[in-house]
Enzyme design. Structure first.
Site: not given
Ligand code: PHB
Ligand code: APR
Length: 395
Positions: A75, A204, A295, A299, A387
């Protein structure tokens, strides 16, 4: 009585323990791994799947990124959404070509475990490390129990990669560290579904109903999350309600969320936990044994593997250069990145979760941050570089 001698005794076969084991092997330093759970349990645990650039580089250096390159998805950016308005953060453009990949953490653990066992190395599953002894001498020991039989690993160093519930942190002298804890007033309801992702990159989202996240695992499997109250139960969340709420929270005009059969559901509380010492004598901690991040930002595993990088540097200096300097600085070096990640994870959590009434002061501050990120290259760069993870040679 089982008696084993090795250079580094590793407790825990999660990502931190298995990266450490494989890395040490590559450097010609011997190691043995003890794991409490069964192989099936460890490889079946569903966890986040976001792989930072630094982690990708390490797996490549170890020659263990073949399957990730094939099955993972690179990505080059992420979408941030607020009140149904979406902004794109282009990673490569803002960070000199750094990206993330989406590849399940348990798949990484599986690849690392396969490589270790295929190389004929020792990893005992269903084996409980019960005591870490003599870590203030040159001959520390891990006492363990396997199939009812007692054993001892005699080693030069003990690496406690044994997660939040392990014995590593509990063994550190109580007065040698301070703990920090934050419990957030919400949890994540996460699902895996057999449906093609409705997005090419993660989304997000802040919505007046609460946070939503659209992630994925493959071209046919999506991973999505919803903010729910602490103490909420899966009984309150039918599949229809989950999809309807995801669609509302992630929605922007002209975009639709595809639905599909849900095959995994769970609720996870959100917290930050820290201790400010990662070493006592010849006992060193890495990963969830020393820190938990919420989460938001993905990280957790990356930070665990970053600790291991610093630990490996320290062992290399010790064994190849006869120097203890990097062992002595291990805590400080690791903590700098851990606090950075704590801050970024906390920032992302507060930016996108509903913390108070929609329209409250807290909401206005969240919106002010988003409005700034929307127009500012500096704002976007701050998100992008944190990120994808700051390179080891600059931080
Ligand atoms: C996930 O794909 O499980 C995932 C991705 C990004 C995050 C948390 C979990 O910030
Ligand atoms: N003896 C042997 N093994 C133990 C013991 C013990 N006494 N206690 C714990 N373990 C094992 C656990 O069963 C677990 O498999 O240690 C392992 C620790 O692995 P993880 O919890 O995956 O921790 P870590 O390798 O630090 O990885 C951190 O996991 O929770 C996520 O978000 C987190 O992605 C991050 C990653």
């Amino acid at each position: 009585m089982i008696n084993i001698k090795t250079q580094v005794g590793i407790i825990g076969a999660g990502p931190s323990g298995m990266v450490l084991a494989n890395w040490l092997k590559k450097l010609g330093i011997s190691a043995v791994v003890l794991e409490l759970r069964s192989r099936e349990y460890v490889e079946g645990r569903v966890r986040a799947g976001l792989v930072e650039q630094n982690t990708k580089d390490i797996l490549k250096e170890l020659g263990l990124d073949e399957r990730m390159k094939k099955e993972g998805v690179v990505h080059d950016g992420v979408y941030l959404s607020f009140d149904e308005e979406r902004v794109h953060i282009p990673f490569g453009q803002l960070t000199g070509g750094r990206t993330i990949s989406i590849y399940g953490q348990q798949e990484i653990t599986k690849d690392l475990t396969d490589a270790w066992l295929q190389g004929g190395e020792t990893l005992y599953f269903e084996t409980k490390a019960t005591k870490i002894a003599d870590f203030n001498t040159k001959n520390p020991k891990i006492h363990f129990i396997k199939d009812g039989e007692e054993g001892i690993v005699e080693c030069d160093f003990v690496a406690a990669c044994d997660g939040f519930h392990g014995i590593g942190r509990k063994t550190l002298p109580k007065k040698s560290f301070q703990s920090y804890d934050i419990t957030y007033p919400f949890s994540w309801l996460g699902i895996l579904a057999n449906v093609a992702p409705s997005t090419d990159e993660l989304i997000y989202s802040y919505h007046k109903n609460g946070f939503g996240l659209h992630s994925l695992r493959s071209e046919t499997v999506s991973r999505l999350y919803l903010q729910v109250d602490n103490g909420d139960s899966l009984d309150n969340w039918s599949d229809d309600r989950i999809w309807s709420e995801l669609s509302t929270r992630l929605g922007t005009p002209g975009w639709e969320l595809e639905e599909g059969p849900i095959f995994e559901k769970g609720i996870t509380p959100m917290r930050s936990h820290m201790i400010d010492t990662l070493r006592s004598g010849r006992l060193l901690l890495a990963g969830d044994a020393a820190h938990i991040v919420p989460p938001t930002g993905g990280k957790g595993m990356n930070l665990a593997i970053a600790d291991v990088k610093h630990m490996v540097d320290a062992f290399v200096h010790f064994y190849k250069k006869n120097s203890e300097t990097l062992l002595e600085s291990y805590t400080d070096t690791a903590l700098r990145r851990i606090w950075r990640a704590q801050d970024f994870s906390n920032f992302m959590t507060k930016l996108f979760h509903k913390q108070d009434e929609h329209g409250s002061f807290a909401y206005r501050l969240q919106k002010a941050k988003f409005d700034y990120i929307k127009v500012s290259k500096a704002g976007k760069t701050t998100i992008a570089e944190n990120y994808v993870g700051l390179p080891f040679n600059t931080f």
